[in-house]
Write a protein that holds these residues in place. Structure first.
Motif, mmCIF file in Angstrom:
data_model
loop_
_atom_site.group_PDB
_atom_site.id
_atom_site.type_symbol
_atom_site.label_atom_id
_atom_site.label_comp_id
_atom_site.label_asym_id
_atom_site.label_seq_id
_atom_site.Cartn_x
_atom_site.Cartn_y
_atom_site.Cartn_z
ATOM 1 N N PHE A 65 -10.563 9.048 0.119
ATOM 2 C CA PHE A 65 -9.712 7.709 -0.007
ATOM 3 C C PHE A 65 -8.453 8.212 -0.660
ATOM 4 C CE2 PHE A 65 -8.508 4.333 -2.979
ATOM 5 C CZ PHE A 65 -8.081 3.367 -2.143
ATOM 6 N N TRP A 66 -8.519 8.715 -1.807
ATOM 7 C CA TRP A 66 -7.247 9.062 -2.557
ATOM 8 C C TRP A 66 -6.239 9.958 -1.836
ATOM 9 C CZ3 TRP A 66 -5.765 5.855 -6.111
ATOM 10 C CH2 TRP A 66 -6.788 5.004 -6.769
ATOM 11 N N ILE A 67 -6.668 11.095 -1.006
ATOM 12 C CA ILE A 67 -5.953 11.676 -0.198
ATOM 13 C C ILE A 67 -5.199 10.907 0.787
ATOM 14 C CG2 ILE A 67 -5.966 13.579 1.521
ATOM 15 C CD1 ILE A 67 -8.115 14.874 -0.511
ATOM 16 N N ARG A 68 -6.061 9.999 1.396
ATOM 17 C CA ARG A 68 -5.544 9.208 2.563
ATOM 18 C C ARG A 68 -4.453 8.140 1.968
ATOM 19 N NH1 ARG A 68 -11.022 8.182 6.019
ATOM 20 N NH2 ARG A 68 -11.083 10.527 6.745
ATOM 21 N N LEU A 69 -4.784 7.680 0.686
ATOM 22 C CA LEU A 69 -3.800 6.841 0.267
ATOM 23 C C LEU A 69 -2.520 7.454 0.061
ATOM 24 C CD1 LEU A 69 -3.146 3.643 -0.917
ATOM 25 C CD2 LEU A 69 -4.198 4.653 -3.124
ATOM 26 N N LEU A 70 -2.596 8.790 -0.658
ATOM 27 C CA LEU A 70 -1.267 9.368 -0.891
ATOM 28 C C LEU A 70 -0.454 9.780 0.324
ATOM 29 C CD1 LEU A 70 -2.412 11.898 -3.634
ATOM 30 C CD2 LEU A 70 -0.814 9.944 -3.853
ATOM 31 N N VAL A 71 -1.191 10.003 1.502
ATOM 32 C CA VAL A 71 -0.597 10.197 2.733
ATOM 33 C C VAL A 71 0.020 9.017 3.207
ATOM 34 C CG1 VAL A 71 -0.945 11.033 5.154
ATOM 35 C CG2 VAL A 71 -1.978 12.400 3.088
ATOM 36 N N VAL A 72 -0.572 7.890 3.022
ATOM 37 C CA VAL A 72 -0.127 6.584 3.817
ATOM 38 C C VAL A 72 1.202 6.283 2.861
ATOM 39 C CG1 VAL A 72 -0.389 4.031 3.820
ATOM 40 C CG2 VAL A 72 -2.045 5.774 4.660
#
Length: 175
Positions: A65-72
């Protein structure tokens, strides 16, 4: 895969502008393709990030989730810088032939803004690739099994073949 196909289809509109003649109507095609690609792709990434928050810890850990949030967030910063610099460049303060300009020189007015827009567009593209790479662990958890059920005569059937002789012609001579 459907979303990936949609993104690739819309990217063809974006690249169509660079391949076609220098008419302002193709700039509209370029902008529409960019909005479809980056706008819908960013919306998809945002929705998937929300869903990945709700899927933790049952499906995957918090780090996904945190990786996806950073990419978003990376995608959002790129989109904001691209839209801001694009609106400044096309405000009319630099030149009237910006829409038809394909080759830029460092002496041209608006060159820095054009460079920032291009870098932001590439950055958004890489953020899409990075986001899709976060699915690797999710897809590794999905087992796939293929089972073939043959309905009919095959080479391995023991049922007799309806053709008596292999030398039988496919078409009769009566035709």
């Amino acid at each position: 895969m459907l979303v990936w196909g949609y993104v690739k289809y819309c990217r063809s509109f974006v690249h169509c502008y660079h391949l076609c003649s220098l008419q302002a109507t193709f700039f509209v095609v370029h902008v529409c393709g960019a909005v479809l690609t980056f706008g819908m792709g960013s919306l998809y990434m945002f929705i998937q990030t929300i869903l990945s928050y709700q899927m933790q810890p049952k499906i995957h850990g918090k780090q996904v989730f945190w990786i996806r949030l950073l990419v978003v967030i990376w995608c959002g910063v790129s989109a904001f810088s691209m839209l801001t610099c694009s609106s400044l460049l096309h405000s009319g303060n630099f030149s009237t032939d910006i829409v038809q300009k394909l080759h830029w020189n460092s002496e041209d007015r608006g060159y820095v803004l054009h460079t920032i827009i291009t870098a932001a567009e590439w950055s958004m593209s890489f953020s899409f690739f990075g986001f899709f790479l976060t699915y690797i662990r999710d897809f590794q958890k999905i087992p796939l099994q293929v089972e073939a059920n043959l309905h009919g005569l095959t080479l391995y059937d023991t049922a007799p073949c309806p053709v008596n002789n292999e030398q039988t012609r496919l078409l009769s001579r009566d035709l």
